[in-house]
Design a protein around this motif. Structure first.
Motif, PDB file in Angstrom:
ATOM      1  N   LEU A   1      -0.703 -24.568  35.068  1.00  0.00           N
ATOM      2  CA  LEU A   1      -0.851 -23.173  34.666  1.00  0.00           C
ATOM      3  C   LEU A   1       0.028 -22.840  33.465  1.00  0.00           C
ATOM      4  O   LEU A   1      -0.433 -22.229  32.494  1.00  0.00           O
ATOM      5  CB  LEU A   1      -0.508 -22.256  35.849  1.00  0.00           C
ATOM      6  N   PHE A   2       1.308 -23.229  33.504  1.00  0.00           N
ATOM      7  CA  PHE A   2       2.214 -22.870  32.420  1.00  0.00           C
ATOM      8  C   PHE A   2       1.920 -23.653  31.140  1.00  0.00           C
ATOM      9  O   PHE A   2       2.102 -23.124  30.039  1.00  0.00           O
ATOM     10  CB  PHE A   2       3.672 -23.012  32.846  1.00  0.00           C
TER      11      PHE A   2
ATOM     12  N   LEU B   1       9.782 -14.932  32.646  1.00  0.00           N
ATOM     13  CA  LEU B   1       9.854 -16.374  32.835  1.00  0.00           C
ATOM     14  C   LEU B   1      10.051 -16.999  31.463  1.00  0.00           C
ATOM     15  O   LEU B   1       9.334 -16.660  30.513  1.00  0.00           O
ATOM     16  CB  LEU B   1       8.570 -16.916  33.454  1.00  0.00           C
ATOM     17  N   ILE B   2      11.010 -17.893  31.355  1.00  0.00           N
ATOM     18  CA  ILE B   2      11.212 -18.666  30.139  1.00  0.00           C
ATOM     19  C   ILE B   2      10.815 -20.094  30.467  1.00  0.00           C
ATOM     20  O   ILE B   2      11.342 -20.684  31.416  1.00  0.00           O
ATOM     21  CB  ILE B   2      12.675 -18.611  29.648  1.00  0.00           C
ATOM     22  N   ILE B   3       9.860 -20.622  29.692  1.00  0.00           N
ATOM     23  CA  ILE B   3       9.374 -21.980  29.947  1.00  0.00           C
ATOM     24  C   ILE B   3       9.449 -22.810  28.673  1.00  0.00           C
ATOM     25  O   ILE B   3       9.281 -22.289  27.578  1.00  0.00           O
ATOM     26  CB  ILE B   3       7.924 -21.986  30.486  1.00  0.00           C
TER      27      ILE B   3
ATOM     28  N   THR C   1       8.346 -31.148  35.030  1.00  0.00           N
ATOM     29  CA  THR C   1       7.937 -30.691  36.353  1.00  0.00           C
ATOM     30  C   THR C   1       8.936 -29.722  36.970  1.00  0.00           C
ATOM     31  O   THR C   1       8.540 -28.717  37.549  1.00  0.00           O
ATOM     32  CB  THR C   1       7.695 -31.892  37.282  1.00  0.00           C
ATOM     33  N   GLY C   2      10.206 -30.010  36.870  1.00  0.00           N
ATOM     34  CA  GLY C   2      11.214 -29.127  37.451  1.00  0.00           C
ATOM     35  C   GLY C   2      12.605 -29.552  37.030  1.00  0.00           C
ATOM     36  O   GLY C   2      12.783 -30.556  36.329  1.00  0.00           O
ATOM     37  N   LEU C   3      13.597 -28.797  37.465  1.00  0.00           N
ATOM     38  CA  LEU C   3      14.972 -29.082  37.082  1.00  0.00           C
ATOM     39  C   LEU C   3      15.416 -30.471  37.546  1.00  0.00           C
ATOM     40  O   LEU C   3      16.221 -31.124  36.897  1.00  0.00           O
ATOM     41  CB  LEU C   3      15.901 -27.997  37.640  1.00  0.00           C
ATOM     42  N   GLY C   4      14.856 -30.941  38.643  1.00  0.00           N
ATOM     43  CA  GLY C   4      15.187 -32.272  39.137  1.00  0.00           C
ATOM     44  C   GLY C   4      14.713 -33.393  38.233  1.00  0.00           C
ATOM     45  O   GLY C   4      15.113 -34.541  38.411  1.00  0.00           O
ATOM     46  N   ASP C   5      13.869 -33.073  37.259  1.00  0.00           N
ATOM     47  CA  ASP C   5      13.330 -34.079  36.356  1.00  0.00           C
ATOM     48  C   ASP C   5      13.952 -34.053  34.968  1.00  0.00           C
ATOM     49  O   ASP C   5      13.532 -34.797  34.089  1.00  0.00           O
ATOM     50  CB  ASP C   5      11.812 -33.901  36.224  1.00  0.00           C
ATOM     51  N   VAL C   6      14.941 -33.187  34.754  1.00  0.00           N
ATOM     52  CA  VAL C   6      15.567 -33.151  33.429  1.00  0.00           C
ATOM     53  C   VAL C   6      16.554 -34.306  33.286  1.00  0.00           C
ATOM     54  O   VAL C   6      17.093 -34.809  34.262  1.00  0.00           O
ATOM     55  CB  VAL C   6      16.250 -31.795  33.125  1.00  0.00           C
TER      56      VAL C   6
ATOM     57  N   GLY D   1      13.162 -25.422  47.491  1.00  0.00           N
ATOM     58  CA  GLY D   1      13.804 -24.490  46.575  1.00  0.00           C
ATOM     59  C   GLY D   1      12.908 -23.327  46.196  1.00  0.00           C
ATOM     60  O   GLY D   1      13.299 -22.482  45.393  1.00  0.00           O
ATOM     61  N   GLY D   2      11.699 -23.281  46.750  1.00  0.00           N
ATOM     62  CA  GLY D   2      10.790 -22.168  46.495  1.00  0.00           C
ATOM     63  C   GLY D   2       9.978 -22.285  45.223  1.00  0.00           C
ATOM     64  O   GLY D   2       9.372 -21.311  44.782  1.00  0.00           O
ATOM     65  N   GLN D   3       9.920 -23.470  44.624  1.00  0.00           N
ATOM     66  CA  GLN D   3       9.142 -23.630  43.390  1.00  0.00           C
ATOM     67  C   GLN D   3       7.660 -23.551  43.717  1.00  0.00           C
ATOM     68  O   GLN D   3       7.170 -24.239  44.614  1.00  0.00           O
ATOM     69  CB  GLN D   3       9.472 -24.965  42.720  1.00  0.00           C
ATOM     70  N   GLU D   4       6.933 -22.694  42.992  1.00  0.00           N
ATOM     71  CA  GLU D   4       5.502 -22.529  43.213  1.00  0.00           C
ATOM     72  C   GLU D   4       4.673 -23.155  42.100  1.00  0.00           C
ATOM     73  O   GLU D   4       3.588 -23.661  42.343  1.00  0.00           O
ATOM     74  CB  GLU D   4       5.144 -21.043  43.351  1.00  0.00           C
ATOM     75  N   VAL D   5       5.156 -23.083  40.872  1.00  0.00           N
ATOM     76  CA  VAL D   5       4.472 -23.703  39.737  1.00  0.00           C
ATOM     77  C   VAL D   5       5.347 -24.857  39.283  1.00  0.00           C
ATOM     78  O   VAL D   5       6.518 -24.663  38.943  1.00  0.00           O
ATOM     79  CB  VAL D   5       4.249 -22.695  38.579  1.00  0.00           C
TER      80      VAL D   5
END
Length: 115
Positions: free
Chosen positions: A8-9, A43-45, A51-56, A94-98
């Motif tokens: 989506l993003f 939202l800042i993207i 995919t998420g903060l765990g992938d940085v 952690g509640g990540q939806e997207v």
């Protein structure tokens, strides 16, 4: 720069899906959340699909720094002049939806707290 055609993003970043953008440059886009949890909810993207903060990784340090320094400026510009909060939800617990890294910026006047 990676792009996921099913994300989506990524589709918002590519201009395929409309959003109420408040900022954009070559690396970042900021837009109003469609389900705001506060009077100001942005939202800042990154345009790059992460995919998420765990992938940085270390290669994303400058990008993350830009996201964090952009947040206060946009919060104030959008009306959160008395404070704001930032949140990055990561993973299912952690509640990540997207599943595209995004920084929530929330604040603004809260009339229900006064009275």
């Amino acid at each position: 720069m990676s792009h996921d055609p099913n994300c989506l993003f990524c589709r918002i970043a590519a201009g395929e899906i409309p959003a109420q953008k408040v900022y954009e440059d070559d690396e970042l886009i900021a837009f109003k959340d469609i389900r705001p949890a506060a009077p100001v909810h942005l939202l800042i993207i990154p345009r790059q699909h992460i995919t998420g903060l765990g992938d940085v990784t270390a290669e994303h340090e400058a990008l993350l720094g830009r996201m964090m320094t952009l947040a206060p400026r946009l919060a104030v510009e959008q009306g959160a002049t008395n404070g704001f909060r930032t949140v990055i939800n990561t993973g299912p617990d952690g509640g990540q939806e997207v599943y595209h890294l995004h920084l929530h910026v929330m604040g603004g006047p809260r009339p229900w707290k006064h009275g």
